[in-house]
Motif scaffolding. Structure first.
Motif, short mmCIF file in Angstrom:
data_model
loop_
_atom_site.label_atom_id
_atom_site.label_comp_id
_atom_site.label_asym_id
_atom_site.label_seq_id
_atom_site.Cartn_x
_atom_site.Cartn_y
_atom_site.Cartn_z
N PHE A 168 -1.72 -3.40 2.87
CA PHE A 168 -0.84 -4.41 2.31
C PHE A 168 0.61 -3.99 2.50
CE2 PHE A 168 -4.87 -4.89 0.28
CZ PHE A 168 -5.03 -6.25 0.10
N ASP A 169 1.43 -4.95 2.90
CA ASP A 169 2.85 -4.72 3.14
C ASP A 169 3.61 -5.82 2.42
OD1 ASP A 169 5.50 -4.89 4.34
OD2 ASP A 169 4.76 -3.62 5.96
N ALA A 170 4.59 -5.45 1.63
CA ALA A 170 5.32 -6.44 0.81
C ALA A 170 6.03 -7.49 1.65
CB ALA A 170 6.32 -5.73 -0.10
N LEU A 178 0.49 5.23 3.19
CA LEU A 178 0.06 5.39 1.81
C LEU A 178 0.88 6.50 1.18
CD1 LEU A 178 -3.76 5.30 2.56
CD2 LEU A 178 -2.43 3.43 1.58
N PRO A 179 0.98 6.55 -0.14
CA PRO A 179 1.77 7.60 -0.78
C PRO A 179 1.28 9.01 -0.44
CG PRO A 179 1.30 5.86 -2.34
CD PRO A 179 0.48 5.58 -1.12
N SER A 229 0.81 -1.22 0.00
CA SER A 229 0.00 0.00 0.00
C SER A 229 0.84 1.26 0.00
CB SER A 229 -0.93 0.01 1.22
OG SER A 229 -1.84 -1.07 1.17
N SER A 230 2.02 1.20 0.61
CA SER A 230 2.86 2.40 0.67
C SER A 230 3.38 2.81 -0.70
CB SER A 230 4.04 2.18 1.63
OG SER A 230 4.95 1.21 1.12
N VAL A 231 3.39 1.85 -1.63
CA VAL A 231 3.85 2.13 -2.99
C VAL A 231 2.67 2.43 -3.91
CG1 VAL A 231 5.06 1.19 -5.00
CG2 VAL A 231 5.90 0.70 -2.68
N SER A 232 1.65 1.56 -3.87
CA SER A 232 0.53 1.65 -4.82
C SER A 232 -0.62 2.52 -4.34
CB SER A 232 0.00 0.25 -5.13
OG SER A 232 -0.62 -0.29 -3.96
N GLY A 233 -0.74 2.68 -3.03
CA GLY A 233 -1.90 3.36 -2.48
C GLY A 233 -3.14 2.49 -2.41
#
Length: 294
Positions: free
Chosen positions: A88-90, A115-116, A76-80
């Motif tokens: 979601f966390d990779a 999130l971004p 989520s931090s990348v895609s939002g």
């Protein structure tokens, strides 16, 4: 837009994340002069036209780590991207072992999802992977063998989606979405295939009667996508077939561009209801394989 779209908080386009089909093995010449009935995807399948399907993608999840040449883990931090308030966390909620991929959704003490564009509070961490930027294809046959959580009650949501690699026809739903098997724990013994696009005719674009039977065993979910129709097969039987007539586009648009594959495990929401104290966490979707043919 189908009713399903109204009760799932999602933007799956952000994921950086047997009927008329004959599936009998075909006999093909092997290099040693013998005959072969298998390729990388397994038993060779035959199209209704009599031609062989050609294996274009396969992952049997036989290792101990996800093959990052084929998949990107949802973050989520990348895609939002969030689904039904699941973050979601990779680094979390996906694992390989025993020849299976396991995607889990967990409930945690309240935390802020990065999130971004800021943060959002939640209790839920989901699991998801996508072939975004790794593999995409227009038309063909796509199949997942998967077991959903064995739970009949509110609060869980997940399944197998296909999303456009590029948004050539605009933001969702303009560039289309193919839901191969959307599973809701409140209707445990069914999965829902759907098409989403601008000009969607609502309830007609979802297959409401695709039974999967017992939820505690593996089932096969497949879609056969052509320029004229998109057919959905569950356990080898045709359960839904759809053509489309988008607004301001001529078919086969928007379903004429390469789509990626995505698998997601999340909490439920809307008509599937939020989780209750009885909803089991962690809950896991177990995937045996993902395959595609052209």
């Amino acid at each position: 837009m189908s009713r399903l779209a109204h009760f799932r908080a999602r933007t799956l386009a952000a994921l950086a994340l047997t009927g008329s089909l004959c599936i009998a093995p075909a006999v093909m010449p092997a290099s040693d002069g013998a005959t072969a009935t298998y390729d990388a995807c397994g038993a060779i399948l035959v199209k209704q036209s009599g031609e062989n399907w050609s294996c274009s993608f396969v992952d049997n999840f036989s290792g101990t780590r996800l093959d990052t040449t084929k998949w990107v883990v949802q973050d989520s931090s990348v895609s939002g991207f969030m689904m039904n308030n699941a973050c979601f966390d990779a680094a979390q909620n996906h694992a390989l072992g025993g020849g299976f991929l396991k995607l889990s959704v967990t409930r945690k003490p309240a935390f802020n999802c990065d999130l971004p564009y800021g943060t959002r509070g939640t209790q839920y961490m989901g699991g998801g992977i996508s072939t975004y930027g790794k593999f995409s294809q227009a038309y063909g046959r796509f199949e997942v063998r998967m077991k959903v959580p064995n739970y009949d009650g509110p609060g869980l949501h997940g399944g197998f989606w296909m999303n456009p690699q590029d948004r050539d026809y605009g933001i969702w739903p303009g560039s289309g979405e193919i839901d191969v098997a959307e599973w809701l724990s409140g209707t445990r013994d069914k999965a829902y295939p759907s098409l989403h696009y601008t000009g969607s005719t609502g309830l007609l674009d979802t297959g409401w009667d695709c039974s999967i039977g017992s939820a505690d065993v593996f089932h096969k979910y497949a879609v056969v996508w052509s320029p004229e129709t998109i057919d959905f097969y569950y356990d080898g039987s045709l359960c839904f077939s759809r053509t489309w007539q988008p607004t301001d586009l001529a078919p086969p648009a928007p379903f004429d561009k390469p789509f990626t594959l995505a698998l997601v495990a999340a909490n439920g929401a809307g008509l599937n209801n939020a989780p209750t104290s009885d909803t089991p966490f962690p809950s896991t979707f177990t995937i045996d394989y993902v395959k595609a043919w052209s």
